[in-house]
Write a protein that holds these residues in place. Structure first.
Motif, mmCIF file in Angstrom:
data_model
loop_
_atom_site.group_PDB
_atom_site.id
_atom_site.type_symbol
_atom_site.label_atom_id
_atom_site.label_comp_id
_atom_site.label_asym_id
_atom_site.label_seq_id
_atom_site.Cartn_x
_atom_site.Cartn_y
_atom_site.Cartn_z
ATOM 1 N N THR A 146 -31.046 60.029 -18.189
ATOM 2 C CA THR A 146 -29.947 60.184 -17.249
ATOM 3 C C THR A 146 -30.225 61.365 -16.331
ATOM 4 O O THR A 146 -30.803 62.357 -16.747
ATOM 5 N N VAL A 147 -29.810 61.245 -15.090
ATOM 6 C CA VAL A 147 -30.057 62.322 -14.127
ATOM 7 C C VAL A 147 -28.773 62.901 -13.574
ATOM 8 O O VAL A 147 -28.793 63.911 -12.886
ATOM 9 N N GLY A 148 -27.655 62.244 -13.853
ATOM 10 C CA GLY A 148 -26.399 62.738 -13.310
ATOM 11 C C GLY A 148 -25.210 62.068 -13.952
ATOM 12 O O GLY A 148 -25.334 61.289 -14.895
ATOM 13 N N ARG A 149 -24.059 62.380 -13.380
ATOM 14 C CA ARG A 149 -22.806 61.858 -13.907
ATOM 15 C C ARG A 149 -21.913 61.463 -12.741
ATOM 16 O O ARG A 149 -21.872 62.147 -11.722
ATOM 17 N N ILE A 150 -21.193 60.349 -12.926
ATOM 18 C CA ILE A 150 -20.227 59.881 -11.936
ATOM 19 C C ILE A 150 -18.915 59.605 -12.663
ATOM 20 O O ILE A 150 -18.894 58.875 -13.655
ATOM 21 N N LEU A 151 -17.833 60.213 -12.162
ATOM 22 C CA LEU A 151 -16.525 60.060 -12.791
ATOM 23 C C LEU A 151 -15.462 59.726 -11.746
ATOM 24 O O LEU A 151 -15.462 60.302 -10.660
ATOM 25 N N LYS A 152 -14.556 58.844 -12.097
ATOM 26 C CA LYS A 152 -13.425 58.543 -11.224
ATOM 27 C C LYS A 152 -12.237 59.403 -11.662
ATOM 28 O O LYS A 152 -11.899 59.444 -12.838
ATOM 29 N N THR B 125 -3.601 65.130 -7.788
ATOM 30 C CA THR B 125 -3.612 64.955 -6.331
ATOM 31 C C THR B 125 -4.886 64.289 -5.823
ATOM 32 O O THR B 125 -4.892 63.750 -4.725
ATOM 33 N N GLU B 126 -5.950 64.324 -6.598
ATOM 34 C CA GLU B 126 -7.213 63.712 -6.173
ATOM 35 C C GLU B 126 -7.466 62.376 -6.861
ATOM 36 O O GLU B 126 -8.589 61.872 -6.857
ATOM 37 N N ALA B 127 -6.431 61.786 -7.442
ATOM 38 C CA ALA B 127 -6.559 60.493 -8.120
ATOM 39 C C ALA B 127 -7.158 59.459 -7.170
ATOM 40 O O ALA B 127 -6.779 59.385 -6.001
ATOM 41 N N GLY B 128 -8.103 58.686 -7.683
ATOM 42 C CA GLY B 128 -8.757 57.654 -6.883
ATOM 43 C C GLY B 128 -10.050 58.101 -6.231
ATOM 44 O O GLY B 128 -10.787 57.279 -5.698
ATOM 45 N N THR B 129 -10.342 59.397 -6.258
ATOM 46 C CA THR B 129 -11.610 59.874 -5.706
ATOM 47 C C THR B 129 -12.666 59.873 -6.799
ATOM 48 O O THR B 129 -12.370 59.718 -7.986
ATOM 49 N N TRP B 130 -13.895 60.033 -6.386
ATOM 50 C CA TRP B 130 -15.028 60.016 -7.314
ATOM 51 C C TRP B 130 -15.737 61.362 -7.282
ATOM 52 O O TRP B 130 -15.968 61.927 -6.211
ATOM 53 N N PHE B 131 -16.103 61.865 -8.462
ATOM 54 C CA PHE B 131 -16.859 63.107 -8.595
ATOM 55 C C PHE B 131 -18.253 62.749 -9.077
ATOM 56 O O PHE B 131 -18.415 61.918 -9.966
ATOM 57 N N TRP B 132 -19.271 63.369 -8.486
ATOM 58 C CA TRP B 132 -20.642 63.151 -8.943
ATOM 59 C C TRP B 132 -21.326 64.493 -9.158
ATOM 60 O O TRP B 132 -20.978 65.484 -8.531
ATOM 61 N N SER B 133 -22.280 64.516 -10.068
ATOM 62 C CA SER B 133 -23.099 65.715 -10.263
ATOM 63 C C SER B 133 -24.489 65.294 -10.690
ATOM 64 O O SER B 133 -24.678 64.276 -11.347
ATOM 65 N N CYS B 134 -25.462 66.089 -10.291
ATOM 66 C CA CYS B 134 -26.861 65.854 -10.646
ATOM 67 C C CYS B 134 -27.269 66.945 -11.625
ATOM 68 O O CYS B 134 -27.054 68.125 -11.364
ATOM 69 N N TYR B 135 -27.818 66.550 -12.768
ATOM 70 C CA TYR B 135 -28.203 67.525 -13.788
ATOM 71 C C TYR B 135 -29.320 68.447 -13.297
ATOM 72 O O TYR B 135 -29.349 69.608 -13.642
ATOM 73 N N GLU B 136 -30.216 67.931 -12.486
ATOM 74 C CA GLU B 136 -31.313 68.723 -11.953
ATOM 75 C C GLU B 136 -30.846 69.494 -10.729
ATOM 76 O O GLU B 136 -30.575 68.897 -9.688
#
Length: 57
Positions: free
Chosen positions: A4-10, A15-26
């Motif tokens: 795995t290289v990252g994470r994606i969460l809804k 107040t930010e419901a419905g948006t998507w958060f992403w992060s890259c481990y590297e």
């Protein structure tokens, strides 16, 4: 080898419901976007930049 290289969460609540958060481990790049496709693109771009060392000087 890392599978795995990252994470994606809804975001489901608040107040930010419905948006998507992403992060890259590297390298620790991350962001908040409107769609899942944008989140996938964010992780892919951040990881690719690390692999090719685009941010190294």
């Amino acid at each position: 080898m890392q599978d795995t290289v990252g994470r994606i969460l809804k975001t489901l609540h608040g107040t930010e419901a419905g948006t998507w958060f992403w992060s890259c481990y590297e390298g620790g790049a991350n962001g908040r976007v409107s769609t899942k496709d944008e989140a996938v693109f964010g992780v892919e771009r951040a990881y690719t930049r690390r692999v090719v060392k685009a941010d190294w000087r």
